[in-house]
Design a protein around this motif. Sequence first.
Motif, PDB file in Angstrom:
ATOM      1  N   TYR B  12      23.272  57.370  29.503  1.00 22.69           N
ATOM      2  CA  TYR B  12      22.388  57.532  28.332  1.00 22.69           C
ATOM      3  C   TYR B  12      23.239  58.118  27.233  1.00 22.69           C
ATOM      4  O   TYR B  12      23.518  59.312  27.248  1.00 22.69           O
ATOM      5  CB  TYR B  12      21.258  58.507  28.626  1.00 22.69           C
ATOM      6  CG  TYR B  12      20.300  58.083  29.705  1.00 22.69           C
ATOM      7  CD1 TYR B  12      19.320  57.128  29.444  1.00 22.69           C
ATOM      8  CD2 TYR B  12      20.363  58.659  30.967  1.00 22.69           C
ATOM      9  CE1 TYR B  12      18.434  56.752  30.430  1.00 22.69           C
ATOM     10  CE2 TYR B  12      19.470  58.290  31.956  1.00 22.69           C
ATOM     11  CZ  TYR B  12      18.511  57.330  31.680  1.00 22.69           C
ATOM     12  OH  TYR B  12      17.632  56.960  32.637  1.00 22.69           O
ATOM     13  N   VAL B  15      25.612  60.887  28.175  1.00 19.70           N
ATOM     14  CA  VAL B  15      25.275  61.443  29.492  1.00 19.70           C
ATOM     15  C   VAL B  15      25.502  60.382  30.562  1.00 19.70           C
ATOM     16  O   VAL B  15      24.917  59.306  30.509  1.00 19.70           O
ATOM     17  CB  VAL B  15      23.803  61.894  29.537  1.00 19.70           C
ATOM     18  CG1 VAL B  15      23.479  62.471  30.903  1.00 19.70           C
ATOM     19  CG2 VAL B  15      23.521  62.879  28.436  1.00 19.70           C
ATOM     20  N   ALA B  17      24.450  59.608  33.799  1.00 14.59           N
ATOM     21  CA  ALA B  17      23.428  60.026  34.750  1.00 14.59           C
ATOM     22  C   ALA B  17      23.790  59.583  36.161  1.00 14.59           C
ATOM     23  O   ALA B  17      23.597  60.323  37.119  1.00 14.59           O
ATOM     24  CB  ALA B  17      22.076  59.463  34.347  1.00 14.59           C
ATOM     25  N   PRO B  36      20.480  68.375  43.559  1.00 13.26           N
ATOM     26  CA  PRO B  36      19.878  69.326  42.619  1.00 13.26           C
ATOM     27  C   PRO B  36      19.320  68.599  41.397  1.00 13.26           C
ATOM     28  O   PRO B  36      19.588  67.424  41.190  1.00 13.26           O
ATOM     29  CB  PRO B  36      21.055  70.215  42.235  1.00 13.26           C
ATOM     30  CG  PRO B  36      22.256  69.361  42.422  1.00 13.26           C
ATOM     31  CD  PRO B  36      21.938  68.457  43.573  1.00 13.26           C
ATOM     32  N   SER B  37      18.577  69.350  40.597  1.00 12.69           N
ATOM     33  CA  SER B  37      17.959  68.790  39.398  1.00 12.69           C
ATOM     34  C   SER B  37      19.016  68.188  38.475  1.00 12.69           C
ATOM     35  O   SER B  37      20.071  68.782  38.272  1.00 12.69           O
ATOM     36  CB  SER B  37      17.201  69.904  38.677  1.00 12.69           C
ATOM     37  OG  SER B  37      16.423  69.334  37.679  1.00 12.69           O
ATOM     38  N   GLY B  38      18.729  66.987  37.998  1.00 16.94           N
ATOM     39  CA  GLY B  38      19.636  66.365  37.030  1.00 16.94           C
ATOM     40  C   GLY B  38      20.801  65.636  37.658  1.00 16.94           C
ATOM     41  O   GLY B  38      21.692  65.175  36.957  1.00 16.94           O
ATOM     42  N   CYS B  39      20.826  65.467  38.998  1.00 15.40           N
ATOM     43  CA  CYS B  39      21.987  64.828  39.619  1.00 15.40           C
ATOM     44  C   CYS B  39      21.883  63.316  39.581  1.00 15.40           C
ATOM     45  O   CYS B  39      22.804  62.619  39.976  1.00 15.40           O
ATOM     46  CB  CYS B  39      22.153  65.315  41.051  1.00 15.40           C
ATOM     47  SG  CYS B  39      20.897  64.672  42.157  1.00 15.40           S
ATOM     48  N   GLY B  40      20.750  62.771  39.137  1.00 14.06           N
ATOM     49  CA  GLY B  40      20.656  61.317  38.984  1.00 14.06           C
ATOM     50  C   GLY B  40      19.817  60.623  40.034  1.00 14.06           C
ATOM     51  O   GLY B  40      19.849  59.400  40.133  1.00 14.06           O
ATOM     52  N   LYS B  41      19.031  61.375  40.789  1.00 14.33           N
ATOM     53  CA  LYS B  41      18.199  60.764  41.838  1.00 14.33           C
ATOM     54  C   LYS B  41      17.173  59.819  41.229  1.00 14.33           C
ATOM     55  O   LYS B  41      17.071  58.645  41.608  1.00 14.33           O
ATOM     56  CB  LYS B  41      17.450  61.857  42.628  1.00 14.33           C
ATOM     57  CG  LYS B  41      18.316  62.975  43.142  1.00 14.33           C
ATOM     58  CD  LYS B  41      17.505  64.003  43.881  1.00 14.33           C
ATOM     59  CE  LYS B  41      16.526  64.765  43.004  1.00 14.33           C
ATOM     60  NZ  LYS B  41      17.119  65.814  42.179  1.00 14.33           N
ATOM     61  N   THR B  42      16.393  60.381  40.268  1.00 15.74           N
ATOM     62  CA  THR B  42      15.338  59.574  39.668  1.00 15.74           C
ATOM     63  C   THR B  42      15.923  58.353  38.982  1.00 15.74           C
ATOM     64  O   THR B  42      15.407  57.244  39.103  1.00 15.74           O
ATOM     65  CB  THR B  42      14.554  60.425  38.660  1.00 15.74           C
ATOM     66  OG1 THR B  42      13.972  61.518  39.364  1.00 15.74           O
ATOM     67  CG2 THR B  42      13.459  59.619  37.991  1.00 15.74           C
ATOM     68  N   THR B  43      17.054  58.566  38.304  1.00 13.68           N
ATOM     69  CA  THR B  43      17.669  57.453  37.593  1.00 13.68           C
ATOM     70  C   THR B  43      18.032  56.336  38.575  1.00 13.68           C
ATOM     71  O   THR B  43      17.771  55.162  38.315  1.00 13.68           O
ATOM     72  CB  THR B  43      18.914  57.941  36.844  1.00 13.68           C
ATOM     73  OG1 THR B  43      18.542  59.045  36.033  1.00 13.68           O
ATOM     74  CG2 THR B  43      19.492  56.854  35.977  1.00 13.68           C
ATOM     75  N   GLU B 164       9.722  62.124  44.428  1.00 12.61           N
ATOM     76  CA  GLU B 164       9.152  63.448  44.712  1.00 12.61           C
ATOM     77  C   GLU B 164       7.641  63.388  44.875  1.00 12.61           C
ATOM     78  O   GLU B 164       6.916  64.069  44.153  1.00 12.61           O
ATOM     79  CB  GLU B 164       9.496  64.420  43.577  1.00 12.61           C
ATOM     80  CG  GLU B 164      10.972  64.360  43.252  1.00 12.61           C
ATOM     81  CD  GLU B 164      11.523  65.691  42.804  1.00 12.61           C
ATOM     82  OE1 GLU B 164      10.870  66.712  43.056  1.00 12.61           O
ATOM     83  OE2 GLU B 164      12.619  65.689  42.232  1.00 12.61           O
ATOM     84  N   HIS B 197      14.278  67.068  46.036  1.00  7.40           N
ATOM     85  CA  HIS B 197      15.336  68.068  46.028  1.00  7.40           C
ATOM     86  C   HIS B 197      14.999  69.166  47.026  1.00  7.40           C
ATOM     87  O   HIS B 197      15.581  70.235  47.030  1.00  7.40           O
ATOM     88  CB  HIS B 197      15.632  68.622  44.635  1.00  7.40           C
ATOM     89  CG  HIS B 197      14.437  69.192  43.933  1.00  7.40           C
ATOM     90  ND1 HIS B 197      14.040  68.741  42.703  1.00  7.40           N
ATOM     91  CD2 HIS B 197      13.576  70.141  44.289  1.00  7.40           C
ATOM     92  CE1 HIS B 197      12.976  69.414  42.335  1.00  7.40           C
ATOM     93  NE2 HIS B 197      12.674  70.261  43.281  1.00  7.40           N
TER      94      HIS B 197
HETATM   95  N1  LIG Z   1      15.986  58.822  29.126  1.00  7.19           N
HETATM   96  C1  LIG Z   1      17.040  59.640  29.228  1.00  7.19           C
HETATM   97  N2  LIG Z   1      17.802  59.869  28.141  1.00  7.19           N
HETATM   98  C2  LIG Z   1      18.902  60.693  28.233  1.00  7.19           C
HETATM   99  N3  LIG Z   1      19.263  61.318  29.339  1.00  7.19           N
HETATM  100  C3  LIG Z   1      18.541  61.128  30.438  1.00  7.19           C
HETATM  101  C4  LIG Z   1      17.372  60.294  30.433  1.00  7.19           C
HETATM  102  N4  LIG Z   1      16.845  60.296  31.684  1.00  7.19           N
HETATM  103  C5  LIG Z   1      17.646  61.102  32.422  1.00  7.19           C
HETATM  104  N5  LIG Z   1      18.658  61.601  31.682  1.00  7.19           N
HETATM  105  C6  LIG Z   1      19.716  62.484  32.123  1.00  7.19           C
HETATM  106  O1  LIG Z   1      20.325  61.898  33.221  1.00  7.19           O
HETATM  107  C7  LIG Z   1      20.627  62.859  34.211  1.00  7.19           C
HETATM  108  C8  LIG Z   1      19.979  62.495  35.536  1.00  7.19           C
HETATM  109  O2  LIG Z   1      18.569  62.541  35.393  1.00  7.19           O
HETATM  110  P1  LIG Z   1      17.565  62.257  36.589  1.00  7.19           P
HETATM  111  O3  LIG Z   1      16.202  62.256  36.025  1.00  7.19           O
HETATM  112  O4  LIG Z   1      17.990  61.047  37.305  1.00  7.19           O
HETATM  113  O5  LIG Z   1      17.756  63.541  37.471  1.00  7.19           O
HETATM  114  P2  LIG Z   1      17.031  63.941  38.823  1.00  7.19           P
HETATM  115  O6  LIG Z   1      18.088  63.993  39.817  1.00  7.19           O
HETATM  116  O7  LIG Z   1      15.878  63.069  39.083  1.00  7.19           O
HETATM  117  O8  LIG Z   1      16.546  65.414  38.475  1.00  7.19           O
HETATM  118  P3  LIG Z   1      15.158  66.162  38.829  1.00  7.19           P
HETATM  119  O9  LIG Z   1      15.328  66.679  40.213  1.00  7.19           O
HETATM  120  O10 LIG Z   1      15.148  67.261  37.841  1.00  7.19           O
HETATM  121  O11 LIG Z   1      14.078  65.186  38.683  1.00  7.19           O
HETATM  122  C9  LIG Z   1      20.150  64.193  33.682  1.00  7.19           C
HETATM  123  O12 LIG Z   1      21.252  64.856  33.092  1.00  7.19           O
HETATM  124  C10 LIG Z   1      19.166  63.803  32.606  1.00  7.19           C
HETATM  125  O13 LIG Z   1      19.142  64.770  31.596  1.00  7.19           O
END
Ligand SMILES: Nc1ncnc2c1ncn2[C@@H]1O[C@H](COP(=O)(O)OP(=O)(O)OP(=O)(O)O)[C@@H](O)[C@H]1O
Lengths: 565, 367, 373
Positions: B12, B15, B17, B36-43, B164, B197
Amino acid sequence: MSVASTASGSVRLPLFRGHGVIAVATIYAGLAVTVVLPLAAVLFQAVVADEGLSFAKIREVFSSPSIVDATVNTVVVSALAVVLAGSVGVTLAWLVARSNMPLKRVFDPLNMIPFYLSSVVGALSWQVIAAPRTGMANTWLEPLLGYAPFNIYSVWGIAFVLGLFYAPYVYLFTLGSLQSMDAALEEAARMSGASKLQTAVRVTLPLSAPAILSACILVFVTSAGIFGVPLVLGVPGRVHTLSTLIYRYIAEYPSDFAAAAILSSALFLFTVALTALQMALLRGRRFTTVTGKGYRPRTVDLGAWRWVGAGINALYLLFVIVPFLALLLVSLQDAWTGSFEWARLTLANYHQVLFVDVTAKRGLMNSLVISTVGATLAVAVSLLLALVLQRTRLPARQGIVWLSMLPVTVPGIVLGFGFLVAFVSTPLYGTLWLIMLAYIVHYLPTGLRNTESLVQAISRELDESARMSGATWWEAMTRVVVPLVAPGMVSIWLLLFVTFIREVSASMMLFTYGTETMSIALIRIMEYEPYGVSGAFGVLQTLLLLGCVALIRQLSSARQSSQAA
Amino acid sequence: MPVHVRGLAKTYGAVRAVQGVDFTVAPGTTVTLLGPSGCGKTTTLRCIAGLEVPTAGRITVGDRVVYDDAEGIFVEPERRNIGMVFQSYAIWPHMTVGGNVGFPLKISGRPKAEVEERTRAILQLVGLGDLHDRPAAALSGGQQQRVALARALVHEPQVVLFDEPLSNLDANLRERMRTELQLLQARLGFTAIFVTHDQQEALSLSDRIIVMNRGRLEQEGTPQDVFQNPATAFTARFLGYANVFAGEVADIADAGKVRIDLGDGVLLAARWRASEPARKGERGTIAFRADRVAVEPRGTVPPGDNVIAGDIEAAAFLGTFIDYTIHAGPLQIKAEGPVDKPFVRGDAVQIRISPAQCHAFRAADAA
Amino acid sequence: MKRWLNLAVAAAGLVTAAAATARAEDVPALAAISDTAERARVQALIEGARKEGGLSWIGVQIEPGHANPILAEFKRYYGLDDLKGEYTYAGTGEIVTRIEQLLRAKRKEFDIVWTASWAWYKDLLKRGEIMQYDSPHYAAYTLSDQNGMSQKGYWASDAYAFAPIYNPQTMEQNGLKNFNPTSWNDFVDPRLAGRICMIDVMVSTSAAPVLAGVVKAMGDEWLKKLGALKPALHIKAAQGREWVGSGEFAATLLNSPKDALSLQQRNIPTKQVFPKEGVVLIPFAPIILSSAPHPNTAKLFIDFVRSAYGAQTVMNSGSLLFFGRPGVKSKYPDILPVMEEVKAIPFDWETEGSTAAVKAFREKLRAAGIGAK
Ligand SMILES: Nc1ncnc2c1ncn2[C@@H]1O[C@H](COP(=O)(O)OP(=O)(O)OP(=O)(O)O)[C@@H](O)[C@H]1O
Ligand SMILES: [Mg+2]
């Protein structure tokens, strides 16, 4: 499996997805014709004379003393309006949001009413109160003071009416900011030894400053471009503003489009500069005080002063309501002689506007058509754009935002003039459609901004889950997002309807015989009918608008209670 | 249906992700993305779903390529036939429960009767048989979760994604839903990819776990494997290894056994976990779990490997055990002891950690 | 069944059409003509007009309510029952703007323009935008000819005049008892300071030359005195009228008799003054645009309003005009004398009323402090 096979749903990479690109191109083309073209036409007309590029005309226009005068008047009127609207708006917002003023719940919706009414009718009404000799306030006070204190036909009069009518903008912005502010910030000030008043002045207001500043700049820009009020109140006292001067350049024979274009461009660049200033000042500061939602800040106990607060608020409402009542009296008289006379009581004026005067009848019908169809189209366009902006990843979306927000910086009279220049030789000119188009474009920012916030409030996961259930983008939008935003869209529709019903500036530039809107009809009627007939028409317009306000309130309170349930 | 993810990357703006993630999910199994939070799982999950367009890589579901940057293939999410349960459940408040659950069938144009029948059947299966006509806006968290589940399963997708799904439920409900999910999967046989997580959830639900860190795949394996043999200091720390210390490789025995010098003469024997052999003198990190630390009164244990003297700095009673913080030379060691033999602050103790329970990593791995 | 019905409707249509043609013979207009050539000419126009079916007319001075009886009588007189006549009432400046815009856009909207803007008419004439039409009734417009207000083959004018209106009651309240003005000098009395209003000559195209004429007759000293009174300005005549009505101002300097009548009819004591030094007669003529969408109807309309009968109809409708042909009588002689009885300030519309002259005069006004700088 073929790469381009649509049956399998696989397509070349998203950036090149055909229909998305077509959609974006269509949007850009639409905005180019409706937003860019009129503005470009004005700027073009300002610098290009018959012989080609020319700055001589610009020099000529700006060396005319009347322009200097009008510019000064415009700035002074707008500044005074900001001061009045700002102080009234902030005071009332603080009283309603933060004090224990009695009757707050009654005052709160009433304070917003001028927002929905026509300032032209307001100007018309204030003449009854504050015309230099026959204004009621003057005839009452003259024996006491030995002179007539008020003159509505002045810079002060114009600014006063504008200030009254724009106070709700400041009120609304400030109220929103105060209500979402974390109370801990104020409590911390109290714990540090600040008194209630000190807290309000040193902590609460500075924290709301970005919101207040935003509202004030909006009031300034709107006042600088307003046309109806200076027309009614300024001309008798020889007070010209840039907007009335632009109109004069066009209405005079021989009309001077080049001069009008030069003034319009100047006014436009000025308002653009102000908006840019606002954006620069507010960058990144907007939401810093909001820490959580649904957090009700505590109110300040004003003691006996709370009745003073209520008095101030009531006074504001009196300033709004009394002139309308006075106008009602005027509308019931066969001739207005400065005071109500039973012998002159008549309903003939209403008969005249409802059944006889063709301009009045046509104005009413035209406005109903334009506002109904226009608000519907505007809402549809806003919704489509909001969905594209919020719910797609199509390229070049930021440009769409910039272009659709641009009209917010354009005074109505300039936009109307732009449409005139751009479309005068098309078949659209002289039709209701062109006026409607100008309205839609001018209020696209309002519609889009409100719609976007509705769409934003709908969690993306709601439509994403529809996609995962097999719905296409369009199906996900129409079956999930649209039904969810629909109740809010009704309020936006009503807001636009109200705005269109009372629009003056753009219509003034675009109307032709047969396409007079309600406000134009009012101005036309003032040109030949007795004062009482104009009064009756003004009263009717006000009643129509008040009806809409009641409906808006009804709908939004129904929505709130259904959300609470 | 198997899912293959190859070289997946998503950025992004600046970033990154997700950067170069590879994994395979075998048909009918559950894989959990943990991190952990923000590691890219959801992405990662959303890329599989088609809700995000990846920057690079290739994704196949079954034998169908749904995304490939080189070939320029992107299949719209609605064409991937994947079910998904969102973290917020995403129940449509303007429809009834039946309307929500039947939506995937209706949208694919199934006859009314079939929609009705299958909706009722799946609602029965998730235990909401009597809520068919209830407005969806008026449901409890647990009920919403079940509706979301029913909606994701009703069109019998071969792959179901969960972001989650349990994190918004209270502890009791969470445990119950975990079991129910497992039963449902056994019955319907779908392939599941789970994001969480919460390590407990990951361990109990999955056939395999994928630990992610900063958009990269950190470790992949069965729950037991990952838990017992963390491959990096990061995984160890994330899986609740309370003691992680930096030191230096002092000497190297055969079969991947090393001794790490933690300063002040404290040396701990550990198993070398990095793929390349250790070199003497390089920086290393050692990790061990608090519950693997035995705490005894000073002097009761003969000196030997991994026996260190220390003092109790703090003791916290936590119901089934006591949580100790022990000051031992340069180290502050976390330990868990039984409640029947409590120590108190200031007690002189000796601690012992079996070398098999100590994991050593190359320092660069310790993120 | 349905076919029969269609047939019946068609037959009925034929009968009606036949009846209409039959009636064309005995419409009042034709009955009044004895000359056969003229009869044939008018008859041809009537037939053309029936095909056109519409007339759109834009004008000043004649209020919307007054236009209706004129149009109705016109229709009756020529037997144009199905004619759809539309009248647009607008200010002079506005009419000019509107028509110029339409011309620029090459749109045919209006047939008849009936306004008082000599310079503009001349301009249109030069550009070929006015249709040549020599109505036989123009010959009777002797007063118009005498005052130089006719353009042979294009128009013959009536006139109106702007002159002071005042409210004797307000005058009395303002300490001007027995104010019996007969001269323009009476209206620059210093006691009227702040009590008098006038149309904004900077905006009004028709009022500017009028004031220029008065200044020519009265001298620059008079203008200076007027400037010293700081008259309030209004852009529309009606505003001045309502101000005098409400007592906001005691007098308005340049209004027309119809404003005085409007107030009188609403029981406001009002007086109209035609000062002894004279007034400028403003030529007020209907013309046909070259681009007229209904040329036949337009020609008939010109014939009508220039005929003795039509002119009286216009007068009776409530439009208070000085007619360019003798013999048209007003119902309100105290407000509106006939043209012969009013002293006219000689005024050459082509030179003194030209755009350049008006512009120069406006500069002079600015210097005197009247109107925006
Ligand atoms: N639409 C977006 N625009 C910019 N950055 C994004 C976007 N979506 C996610 N990110 C960034 O990409 C990285 C991974 O995000 P992701 O949502 O995949 O994390 P996650 O592992 O699911 O975290 P969580 O446990 O907090 O849900 C994070 O740094 C987030 O800030
Ligand atoms: Mg996530």
